[in-house]
Motif scaffolding. Structure first.
Motif, PDB file in Angstrom:
ATOM      1  N   ARG A 149      -4.238   3.836   5.816  1.00  0.00           N
ATOM      2  CA  ARG A 149      -4.314   5.158   6.481  1.00  0.00           C
ATOM      3  C   ARG A 149      -4.524   4.978   7.974  1.00  0.00           C
ATOM      4  N   PRO A 173      -5.074   4.195   0.657  1.00  0.00           N
ATOM      5  CA  PRO A 173      -6.086   3.182   0.979  1.00  0.00           C
ATOM      6  C   PRO A 173      -6.483   3.239   2.456  1.00  0.00           C
ATOM      7  N   GLN A 174      -7.785   3.112   2.711  1.00  0.00           N
ATOM      8  CA  GLN A 174      -8.321   3.400   4.050  1.00  0.00           C
ATOM      9  C   GLN A 174      -7.674   2.588   5.180  1.00  0.00           C
ATOM     10  N   HIS A 226       0.835  -1.199   0.000  1.00  0.00           N
ATOM     11  CA  HIS A 226       0.000   0.000   0.000  1.00  0.00           C
ATOM     12  C   HIS A 226       0.872   1.252   0.000  1.00  0.00           C
ATOM     13  N   ASP A 232      -9.012   8.274  -0.232  1.00  0.00           N
ATOM     14  CA  ASP A 232      -8.332   7.058  -0.709  1.00  0.00           C
ATOM     15  C   ASP A 232      -7.257   7.293  -1.767  1.00  0.00           C
ATOM     16  N   ASP A 233      -7.359   8.402  -2.489  1.00  0.00           N
ATOM     17  CA  ASP A 233      -6.417   8.611  -3.594  1.00  0.00           C
ATOM     18  C   ASP A 233      -5.203   9.400  -3.103  1.00  0.00           C
TER      19      ASP A 233
END
Ligand code: NAP
Length: 296
Positions: A143, A139-140, A114, A162-163
């Motif tokens: 994060r 990505p959640q 990720h 998300d981006d």
């Protein structure tokens, strides 16, 4: 949590130190190894290659100077790219191009790693005082996983979704606006000086009335005194950011004439040998254009 940390410059060193103080275990790498010494005394483990900070499935933070340096430590012969693997997180905190983020995020995704972008606002003194503002996107789940580490380095983490590219675009926009502030302050002070108004009086009145924001107060004091050493943010890195803003603007056909002006200002300062001064030294060019002799 064990973390790998790459890039122990003015910002990275202070950020790594705060992670250690918060109880994280760190493996650190810097191109110039001597910068790791103080952190080793704090308990960090220094390694010989960027890849050695990474553990399969672990977290690696990068805080290197620019896009080329980031590519080197990720994709180079001893880079972290191959080592991270599935489930790992690359927390990328440098100020870089949205395009570089897109490319690295895609390369990592192919290995199920990720990519979280988390560039920051705040200079090295703010980093040392854990007062950074962190702009976080990716990505959640990733994060969420890095949130405690980000909180150990900053006063507030802004969640931008998300981006990861979003974080880079907001960061570059902020630096573009600071460049505009540097130019505006420098021009106002040159105007005042030519009319016999002391530079500091100009700043005092403007920052104690209609412009009380920290950017005006802090940068105003530096520009009033023409105090550009030691560099808190090197002018060469400021020029890198002006270039990145204009490249990002070109991609989506957004004219940014103020960014072009500031790119020219910083290029001129570079030609005058000012690349290692603080980026507020762009103000010297404003004074010189006005026939003033800064510091004379
Ligand atoms: P810095 O003091 O110049 O440190 C740069 C770091 O990058 C050093 O660790 C340097 O290693 C490393 N590096 C440079 N080229 C490299 C390469 N080719 N391969 C591997 N490592 C390389 O810069 P900084 O002020 O800490 O800034 C770091 C990042 O944060 C930049 O993206 C900057 O735009 C951003 N930022 C800075 C500030 C600020 O106020 N300073 C604020 C917000 C964001 P060496 O020690 O070997 O040179």
């Amino acid at each position: 949590m064990d973390i790998g940390f790459i890039g122990l410059g003015s910002m990275g060193h202070a950020m790594a130190s705060n992670l250690l103080q918060a109880g994280f275990k760190l493996r650190v790498w810097n191109r110039s190894p001597d910068k790791a010494q103080a952190l080793e005394r704090q308990g960090a483990t220094r390694v010989d290659h960027p890849a050695d900070v990474a553990q399969p499935g672990g977290v690696v933070i990068t805080m290197v100077a620019d896009d080329a340096a980031l590519r080197e430590v990720v994709l180079g012969e001893h880079g972290i790219g191959q080592r991270l693997g599935a489930g790992a997180i690359h927390l990328s905190m440098s100020t870089i191009a949205p395009q570089t983020t897109r490319e690295l995020a895609a390369l990592h995704a192919a290995r199920e790693t990720h990519y979280v972008a988390a560039p920051v606002f705040g200079r090295p003194d703010a980093a040392a005082a854990r007062k950074l503002f962190v702009l976080c996107a990716g990505p959640q789940q990733a994060r969420r996983a890095v949130q405690p580490a980000l909180e150990a380095m900053g006063q507030r983490v802004f969640d931008l979704g998300d981006d990861p590219v979003t974080a880079n675009v907001v960061k570059l926009s902020g630096n573009f606006m600071i460049l505009g502030v540097i130019e505006a302050l420098a021009e106002a002070m040159a105007l005042g000086e030519r009319h016999g108004v002391a530079r500091q009086s100009m700043v005092d009145v403007l920052t104690q009335s209609i412009f009380p924001a920290p950017i005006f107060v802090n940068y105003g004091a530096q520009i009033a005194a023409h105090a550009y050493q030691p560099a808190r943010f090197k002018l060469s890195l400021g020029l890198k950011d002006a270039d990145l803003v204009l490249a990002a603007a070109r991609q989506v056909a957004v004219p940014m004439p103020l960014a072009q002006l500031m790119q020219g200002r910083l290029l001129s300062a570079t030609a005058h040998g000012r690349g290692d001064l603080d980026w507020t030294a762009a103000a010297l060019g404003v004074s010189e254009d006005a026939g003033l002799k800064p510091g004379a």
